[in-house]
Scaffold this motif. Structure first.
Motif, PDB file in Angstrom:
ATOM      1  N   GLN A 160      -7.198   0.966  -0.670  1.00 31.17           N
ATOM      2  CA  GLN A 160      -7.544  -0.129   0.240  1.00 31.17           C
ATOM      3  C   GLN A 160      -8.594   0.368   1.241  1.00 31.17           C
ATOM      4  OE1 GLN A 160      -4.114  -1.895   2.176  1.00 31.17           O
ATOM      5  NE2 GLN A 160      -5.336  -3.518   3.127  1.00 31.17           N
ATOM      6  N   SER A 209       0.838  -1.217   0.000  1.00 35.94           N
ATOM      7  CA  SER A 209       0.000   0.000   0.000  1.00 35.94           C
ATOM      8  C   SER A 209       0.863   1.253   0.000  1.00 35.94           C
ATOM      9  CB  SER A 209      -0.921   0.030   1.223  1.00 35.94           C
ATOM     10  OG  SER A 209      -1.854  -1.010   1.138  1.00 35.94           O
ATOM     11  N   ASP A 247      -5.659  -1.490  -5.030  1.00 34.57           N
ATOM     12  CA  ASP A 247      -5.067  -1.975  -3.793  1.00 34.57           C
ATOM     13  C   ASP A 247      -6.091  -2.824  -3.049  1.00 34.57           C
ATOM     14  OD1 ASP A 247      -3.560  -2.458  -1.572  1.00 34.57           O
ATOM     15  OD2 ASP A 247      -3.266  -0.353  -1.015  1.00 34.57           O
ATOM     16  N   GLU A 248      -5.908  -4.114  -3.084  1.00 36.10           N
ATOM     17  CA  GLU A 248      -6.810  -5.060  -2.407  1.00 36.10           C
ATOM     18  C   GLU A 248      -8.268  -4.777  -2.700  1.00 36.10           C
ATOM     19  OE1 GLU A 248      -6.080  -6.326   1.506  1.00 36.10           O
ATOM     20  OE2 GLU A 248      -3.916  -6.095   1.345  1.00 36.10           O
TER      21      GLU A 248
HETATM   22 MG   LIG Z   1      -1.995  -2.727   2.080  1.00 38.26          MG
END
Ligand SMILES: [Mg+2]
Ligand SMILES: Nc1ncnc2c1ncn2[C@@H]1O[C@H](COP(=O)(O)OP(=O)(O)OP(=O)(O)O)[C@@H](O)[C@H]1O
Lengths: 435, 259
Positions: free
Chosen positions: B88, B44, B171-172
């Protein structure tokens, strides 16, 4: 010649003024007594703000306008702020009513909506019963002066079980630099009635540069099961001091909803209070304010619980710029015996300048055990994470900040019941943020 | 010109602590790169540093998007240059509706005097929301406020689809998604695949990569990319975990910055 506020208002002047307007004896007596009290009582002393040091001398002289038959007789500038259909509207210009209208439909149901001076003449008993029953003339110098000097004003009466489905609107404005401008708003909602009232307090023309004190009192009497929605936006210029006291008294199961926009450019004292006398009565107040330049503001919302299971919500949001100061008080008072009462308050202040001051003072005064009460207060800057998020979508910093600030106020702005008024409020907000 | 996104020797710190210790990535239009790696290894941070989060200080390296140096740009300029990061943990912003926000973002890109018409905007928004099976009411809700985890992720993808960036970092985006939502989000991403758009997908799970086939897979540990390969690398990680890589490289603690 303007009346000196710090000096006692003379009984003789007041008597002459009252009689000159053809007011009944009972009202002349109230005014005279109040005038005498004004000489002895002190100014209110809100937390951390010395309003007695404000310039409180320019009371103005009586300037009653001609009553207009239709809105086209009013100056163009103010017409932009008036509803097109001119229906269910009271306009106060300087010291008296300039226009009044209530649709036949509501008159037929016994609804009264007119300026308070007219109501004194036409519905004397009703007015006499309630006038200064909620806010007493002898509370302090401000209420006494107001009781002595009030002019124009608005009177709303909604009979039992009547639901007024359209909002009643008032526009109260100053366009004469010399004029006394002191409206008194009295709203009486009888059992199980419903009404929405929306007003704006403005200045136009010569009023924009007037050195004046606007002092106003709002009294709301909500009978059992009545619902009153009261929205008010004040947008007075820098040279006008606004002293506004609003108070509602609520019977069993009555409800008041306050939506207040304190968007003045000058010093402001704003006190909005609900007395939850009745069991099951509820109050919801939402207030926004924007402090700019070097203005000082004392903004208080206040709920006093007497009734069993009475509930209050208060939410105040302030945006502070430049070197403005705002002391934001939230007072939740629960009296002994008000079991199962529930009071919740939030004050949030968004600081945009290091020189501005914004104090949030949540105050809980609880004299009963079996109750719920809580508060949340915060003072902070524009959130960096939020700014980053918006900017990461390509929005530049300035626009992103503006979105966040407007968003901060939006949950309250969106509660204003009339779209045109909401839009005007948005323009005022934009104006204060751009100034 | 075909899209080209190049990260060279990127180092970044937070509060004086170095987290990224020299990252190299090269993405061409049409390619999908996946970054995998255990928790706390800097994934991240990489995404945030590329986007220009104010907390991260880039100390060394270069980031070029079609020859332009992103590191010299403000966050909003990077976005307008074509970079997009689905975060995220997206922020919640009270009082700003999703629709108003998106329109501001689109107009920021288009520039003054060239704003999108309201009708056209609404039509586009409705179409994309339908594709993502989002309730139309989400257009009028305050931005991410009270959205569930999965709804926030879907909303990130909605923004990507509306803004049509050149380089997309996710991100995720799969975390917190149920299997149906995962498929919808994946098909949203796949619908955006094109020769002039590159993707960098950060994920812990092979299951996302079953739906979005990557061309390259990178493994991140200790603030570096320690291994790169093709899709088979992700499959092996899913089956065997990270220990074999740690052994191979002699890494004991894979995290970064846990001083
Ligand atoms: Mg992360
Ligand atoms: N704002 C911050 N303040 C302090 N430390 C931070 C901050 N952001 C990241 N770090 C530290 O940097 C390291 C890498 O964090 P990062 O969020 O990049 O990991 P990640 O690989 O994305 O992990 P995950 O898989 O759990 O999302 C961690 O040790 C983290 O605690």
């Amino acid at each position: 010649m303007s009346t000196q506020l710090n000096a006692p208002v003379s009984r003789e002047n007041i008597e002459a003024l009252s009689q000159g307007r053809g007011e009944p004896g009972w009202l002349t007596d109230i005014r005279k007594e109040a005038a005498a009290l004004a000489g002895t009582l002190e100014w209110p002393r809100p937390e951390k703000m010395r309003i007695d040091r404000w310039k409180l001398t320019a009371f103005g002289v009586d300037r009653h306008p001609e009553l207009a038959g239709d809105l086209s007789q009013l100056p163009e500038e103010i017409r932009a702020s008036l509803p097109q259909d001119a229906a269910n509207l009271v306009v106060q210009r300087n010291s008296g009513a300039a226009y009044r209208n209530l649709a036949e439909e509501w008159k037929a149901k016994g609804v009264i909506f007119t300026d308070l001076e007219t109501a004194v003449r036409e519905h004397g008993d009703l007015v006499k019963k309630h006038l200064f029953s909620v806010v007493k003339a002898d509370e302090d110098k401000l209420t006494a002066l107001h009781a002595a000097l009030w002019n124009g004003g608005v009177f709303v009466y909604v009979p039992k079980n009547v639901e007024v489905e359209v909002p009643l609107q008032a526009v109260l404005y100053l366009d004469d630099a010399e004029a006394a401008f002191a409206p008194h708003v009295l709203i009486v909602a009888d059992a199980n009635s419903r009404v929405s009232y929306v007003d704006r307090v403005l200045a136009s023309g010569a009023g924009r540069s007037a050195v004046a004190v606007h002092h106003a009192v709002v009294e709301v009497v909500a009978g059992p099961g009545a619902l009153v929605r009261f929205a008010s936006i004040h947008h007075l210029p820098e040279s006008v001091t606004d002293l506004s006291i609003r108070r509602a008294t609520l019977a069993n199961d009555a409800r008041i909803e306050w939506i207040i926009g304190d968007l003045n450019n000058g010093n402001t004292l704003s006190v909005t209070k609900s007395d939850l006398k009745g069991n099951g009565s509820t109050s919801d107040s939402k207030l926004i304010t924007i402090g700019t330049q070097s203005q000082n503001m004392s903004i208080t919302t206040h709920a006093v619980h007497y009734g069993l299971s009475s509930e209050s919500e208060m939410e105040t949001r302030a945006v502070m710029r430049d070197s403005a100061t705002a002391i934001i008080n939230g007072v939740t008072k629960i009296e002994k015996g008000a079991t199962k009462a529930n009071g919740h308050q939030t004050e949030r202040v968004l600081m945009l300048s290091p020189k501005a001051r914004g104090d949030a003072n949540p105050i809980l005064l609880i004299d009963e055990d079996d109750v719920k009460a809580d508060h949340a207060a915060s003072v902070g800057r524009v959130n960096e994470e939020q700014l980053y998020y918006l900017m990461s979508r390509g929005i530049d910093r300035e626009v992103a900040e503006r979105l966040i600030i407007r968003g901060f106020l939006e949950p309250i702005v969106s509660e204003v019941p009339i779209e045109a008024v909401r839009e005007e409020l948005e323009r005022m907000i934009e104006g204060k943020l751009n100034a | 010109m075909a899209t080209r996104f190049t990260v060279k020797g990127l180092r970044a710190s937070i509060e004086g602590k170095e987290i990224l210790k020299g990252i190299d990535i090269d993405i061409r239009g049409g390619e999908i790169h996946a970054i995998m790696g255990p928790n706390g290894t800097g994934k991240s941070t990489l995404a945030s540093a590329l986007m220009g989060h104010p907390k991260y200080e880039v100390t060394e390296g270069e980031v070029l998007l079609d020859g332009e140096n992103l590191l010299e740009m403000e966050v909003d300029e990077r976005a307008r240059a074509g970079l997009f990061l689905a975060m995220q943990y997206p922020s919640e912003i009270t009082g700003v509706t999703n629709a108003d926000f998106l329109r501001s973002a689109i107009n920021a890109r288009r520039g003054e005097g060239n704003e999108i018409s309201l009708i056209k905007f609404i039509r586009q928004l409705e179409a994309k929301m339908k594709e993502l099976e989002m309730n139309p009411e989400f257009a009028h809700r305050y931005l991410n406020e009270g959205f569930s985890g999965g709804e926030k992720k879907r909303n990130e993808i909605l923004q990507m689809m509306m803004l049509e960036p050149k380089i997309v970092i996710l991100d995720e985006v799969d975390s917190g998604l149920d299997i149906d939502a995962l498929k919808i989000v994946a098909s949203g991403v796949n619908s955006m695949r094109s020769e002039d758009r590159g993707f960098l997908i950060i994920t812990h799970y092979q299951r996302l990569l079953n739906y979005i086939k990557p061309d390259f897979v990178h493994v991140m540990m200790q603030g570096r990319i320690v291994k790169s390969g093709g899709p088979e690398l992700a499959e092996r990680l899913e089956a065997e975990g990270y220990d074999w890589i740690k052994e191979e490289l002699g890494i004991v603690d894979e995290t970064v910055g846990q001083a």
